[in-house]
Design an enzyme around this catalytic site. Structure first.
Site, mmCIF file in Angstrom:
data_model
loop_
_atom_site.group_PDB
_atom_site.id
_atom_site.type_symbol
_atom_site.label_atom_id
_atom_site.label_comp_id
_atom_site.label_asym_id
_atom_site.label_seq_id
_atom_site.Cartn_x
_atom_site.Cartn_y
_atom_site.Cartn_z
ATOM 1 N N THR A 140 0.822 -1.207 0.000
ATOM 2 C CA THR A 140 0.000 0.000 0.000
ATOM 3 C C THR A 140 0.858 1.260 0.000
ATOM 4 O O THR A 140 2.015 1.239 0.444
ATOM 5 C CB THR A 140 -0.892 -0.010 1.262
ATOM 6 O OG1 THR A 140 -1.496 1.267 1.441
ATOM 7 C CG2 THR A 140 -0.092 -0.296 2.521
ATOM 8 N N ASP A 141 0.271 2.377 -0.449
ATOM 9 C CA ASP A 141 0.963 3.668 -0.371
ATOM 10 C C ASP A 141 1.058 4.170 1.066
ATOM 11 O O ASP A 141 1.818 5.085 1.364
ATOM 12 C CB ASP A 141 0.269 4.719 -1.260
ATOM 13 C CG ASP A 141 -1.176 5.003 -0.867
ATOM 14 O OD1 ASP A 141 -1.714 4.318 0.040
ATOM 15 O OD2 ASP A 141 -1.781 5.914 -1.471
ATOM 16 N N TYR A 166 -1.800 -0.629 10.938
ATOM 17 C CA TYR A 166 -1.930 -1.277 9.618
ATOM 18 C C TYR A 166 -0.724 -0.948 8.740
ATOM 19 O O TYR A 166 -0.057 -1.843 8.211
ATOM 20 C CB TYR A 166 -3.232 -0.827 8.936
ATOM 21 C CG TYR A 166 -3.272 -1.128 7.443
ATOM 22 C CD1 TYR A 166 -3.275 -2.441 6.985
ATOM 23 C CD2 TYR A 166 -3.301 -0.095 6.494
ATOM 24 C CE1 TYR A 166 -3.298 -2.728 5.613
ATOM 25 C CE2 TYR A 166 -3.326 -0.358 5.134
ATOM 26 C CZ TYR A 166 -3.323 -1.683 4.695
ATOM 27 O OH TYR A 166 -3.342 -1.955 3.351
ATOM 28 N N LYS A 170 2.318 -3.315 7.205
ATOM 29 C CA LYS A 170 2.596 -3.466 5.762
ATOM 30 C C LYS A 170 4.039 -3.031 5.461
ATOM 31 O O LYS A 170 4.731 -3.652 4.648
ATOM 32 C CB LYS A 170 1.595 -2.660 4.924
ATOM 33 C CG LYS A 170 0.160 -3.160 4.955
ATOM 34 C CD LYS A 170 -0.035 -4.551 4.368
ATOM 35 C CE LYS A 170 0.160 -4.605 2.878
ATOM 36 N NZ LYS A 170 -0.231 -5.948 2.329
HETATM 37 P P1 NAD Z 1 -9.563 -7.533 2.073
HETATM 38 O O1 NAD Z 1 -9.573 -7.264 3.545
HETATM 39 O O2 NAD Z 1 -10.786 -7.281 1.273
HETATM 40 O O3 NAD Z 1 -9.165 -9.069 1.820
HETATM 41 C C1 NAD Z 1 -8.144 -9.697 2.527
HETATM 42 C C2 NAD Z 1 -8.238 -11.199 2.232
HETATM 43 O O4 NAD Z 1 -7.167 -11.851 2.925
HETATM 44 C C3 NAD Z 1 -9.536 -11.854 2.719
HETATM 45 O O5 NAD Z 1 -10.056 -12.704 1.732
HETATM 46 C C4 NAD Z 1 -9.104 -12.624 3.955
HETATM 47 O O6 NAD Z 1 -9.914 -13.785 4.194
HETATM 48 C C5 NAD Z 1 -7.682 -13.001 3.583
HETATM 49 N N1 NAD Z 1 -6.851 -13.266 4.762
HETATM 50 C C6 NAD Z 1 -6.727 -12.499 5.877
HETATM 51 N N2 NAD Z 1 -5.889 -13.090 6.746
HETATM 52 C C7 NAD Z 1 -5.458 -14.241 6.166
HETATM 53 C C8 NAD Z 1 -4.553 -15.258 6.567
HETATM 54 N N3 NAD Z 1 -3.947 -15.231 7.765
HETATM 55 N N4 NAD Z 1 -4.324 -16.284 5.716
HETATM 56 C C9 NAD Z 1 -4.940 -16.338 4.504
HETATM 57 N N5 NAD Z 1 -5.827 -15.408 4.086
HETATM 58 C C10 NAD Z 1 -6.069 -14.368 4.905
HETATM 59 O O7 NAD Z 1 -8.315 -6.738 1.520
HETATM 60 P P2 NAD Z 1 -8.162 -5.905 0.155
HETATM 61 O O8 NAD Z 1 -8.710 -4.565 0.360
HETATM 62 O O9 NAD Z 1 -8.624 -6.739 -0.957
HETATM 63 O O10 NAD Z 1 -6.570 -5.763 0.109
HETATM 64 C C11 NAD Z 1 -5.780 -6.799 -0.462
HETATM 65 C C12 NAD Z 1 -4.313 -6.425 -0.352
HETATM 66 O O11 NAD Z 1 -4.081 -5.200 -1.040
HETATM 67 C C13 NAD Z 1 -3.827 -6.209 1.082
HETATM 68 O O12 NAD Z 1 -2.535 -6.735 1.191
HETATM 69 C C14 NAD Z 1 -3.807 -4.690 1.233
HETATM 70 O O13 NAD Z 1 -2.839 -4.285 2.168
HETATM 71 C C15 NAD Z 1 -3.464 -4.263 -0.176
HETATM 72 N N6 NAD Z 1 -3.971 -2.929 -0.579
HETATM 73 C C16 NAD Z 1 -5.297 -2.626 -0.405
HETATM 74 C C17 NAD Z 1 -5.771 -1.376 -0.838
HETATM 75 C C18 NAD Z 1 -7.229 -1.000 -0.721
HETATM 76 O O14 NAD Z 1 -7.593 0.129 -1.031
HETATM 77 N N7 NAD Z 1 -8.113 -1.909 -0.304
HETATM 78 C C19 NAD Z 1 -4.887 -0.464 -1.408
HETATM 79 C C20 NAD Z 1 -3.533 -0.826 -1.564
HETATM 80 C C21 NAD Z 1 -3.098 -2.072 -1.152
#
Ligand code: NAD
Ligand code: TYD
Length: 360
Positions: A140-141, A166, A170
């Site tokens: 993430t940013d 969080y 990360k």
């Molecule tokens: P989300 O919370 O919607 O989904 C996370 C998924 O990870 C879920 O399906 C959950 O069941 C699974 N999970 C959690 N703990 C786990 C574990 N111990 N073992 C296996 N699976 C597990 O998250 P998202 O918003 O889809 O984000 C996905 C990734 O992208 C993350 O790494 C997040 O940091 C990164 N990210 C998100 C955003 C955003 O705007 N949502 C932006 C930049 C980066």
């Protein structure tokens, strides 16, 4: 990595039942029918297999329920499935939850990532594969901290300065990924993306929460004065960028992904009120009174903005969705997927899982 995209390979996508992960799984299953895609997900509150109903019967897709913190399970998975690539999205992802319970963020985001790195290092170190290996870490940013109003956007060399539990977790996971590249030669890439929006986002994040509350006539909680700025990117643009970097990014590098699309929270909320009220045929301004300013989030980062020039220049990626159109379509998606919203807000998708896969 280009040659590999023509060959059969087995890719584990972690967190594929979550918001962004489900879009990445869908894209890879459809675009690369010669790949085997394994979705490894623990199915926490944020993981929902209903997000992938349309791909669950595809012959190149497989779901494995598992926790990325379990190193022995990961070792077995790599051996059994002969894993060539990892796209790692599994994480605890919500800042407010991290403020309430930081430990689970350290557990999943730091130790879970470390376990995956170790499983990849052991398996790839001991086994020749038919094509190049790659460990793509999705970050993430927020690791860069907060910008002031006049500051330049984050670039890949911006110093890490996370503020929330969080973003600290990360940032720590990013450092472990770099350490595994620099120390053990693991072929890694990292992407750092700005805030995503689009279908299948759990309604605890700003945009789906607002859509839900406007529909239901509930208060829209806005931290502080709503002056904080985020750089919004459509989730399909993020999935396309991950595809580019996974296949063509340089080993050991990181790439920023962003929309060049900065908005104050209050302006996003006003736009959503307009779109939802329009879609529901309500008179203009019906839901304006739902806006409710609440005590600011602790450690609330003022502004995020991404400079994605490296990705554009090296790999030719740029976003295709405009915010206004993407947001309107997202509103329409949520309004036409009432059942999905009901299920995730009631938690009943857990029984969907149980009916599909049993309660292992
Ligand atoms: P989300 O919370 O919607 O989904 C996370 C998924 O990870 C879920 O399906 C959950 O069941 C699974 N999970 C959690 N703990 C786990 C574990 N111990 N073992 C296996 N699976 C597990 O998250 P998202 O918003 O889809 O984000 C996905 C990734 O992208 C993350 O790494 C997040 O940091 C990164 N990210 C998100 C955003 C955003 O705007 N949502 C932006 C930049 C980066
Ligand atoms: P969020 O969607 O939680 O993403 P992040 O914290 O990772 O950026 O929040 C986006 C912005 O919206 C952030 O500045 C916090 C703000 N926000 C609110 O004002 N009210 C809310 O209820 C939520 C969930 C977020």
């Amino acid at each position: 990595m280009t040659s590999c995209s023509q060959n059969t390979r087995t890719i584990v996508i972690t967190g594929g039942a979550g918001f962004i992960g489900s879009h990445v799984v869908r894209r890879f299953v459809h675009r690369y029918p010669h790949y085997r895609i394994i979705n490894l997900d623990k199915l926490t509150y944020a993981g929902n297999l209903e997000n992938l109903k349309d791909v669950e019967k595809e012959p190149n897709y497989q779901f494995v329920r598992g926790d990325i913190c379990e190193l022995d399970m990961l070792r077995n998975l790599f051996e059994k499935e002969k894993v060539d690539g990892v796209i790692h999205l599994a994480a605890e992802s919500h800042v407010d939850r991290s403020i309430r319970d930081p430990f689970v963020f350290a557990q999943t985001n730091v130790l879970g990532t470390l376990s995956l790195l170790q499983a990849a290092r052991e398996y790839w170190g001991n086994n020749e594969g038919p094509c190049e290996r790659r460990f793509h870490h999705v970050s993430t940013d927020e690791v860069y901290g907060a910008l002031g109003m006049g500051d330049e956007a984050f670039c890949e060399t911006t110093r890490y300065n996370p503020h929330s539990p969080y973003s600290a977790s990360k940032a720590s996971s990013d450092h472990f990924v770099r350490a595994y590249h620099d120390t053990y030669g693991l072929p890694t890439v990292i992407t750092n993306c700005s805030n995503n929006y689009g279908p299948y986002q759990f309604p605890e994040k700003l945009i789906p929460l607002c859509i839900h509350n406007i529909c239901e006539g509930l208060p829209i909680p806005i931290y502080g004065k709503g002056e904080n700025i985020r750089d919004w990117l459509h989730v399909e643009d993020h999935a396309a960028a991950i595809d580019e970097v996974f296949h063509r990014g340089k080993d050991g590098e990181s790439y920023n992904i962003g929309g060049i699309n900065e908005w104050k929270n209050i302006d996003v909320v006003r736009l959503l009120i307009r779109y939802v009220d329009e879609c529901l045929g309500r008179p203009v301004g019906t839901s304006d009174n739902l806006i409710t300013f609440i005590k600011d989030r602790a450690g609330h980062d003022l502004r995020y903005a991404i400079d994605a020039e490296k990705l554009r220049l090296e790999l030719g990626w740029s976003p295709v969705h405009t915010f206004e159109t993407g947001l309107r379509e997202t509103v329409q998606w949520y309004l036409s997927h009432d059942e999905w919203v009901q299920h995730v807000t009631s938690g009943s998708y857990e029984s969907y899982y149980a009916s599909m896969y049993g309660n292992s």
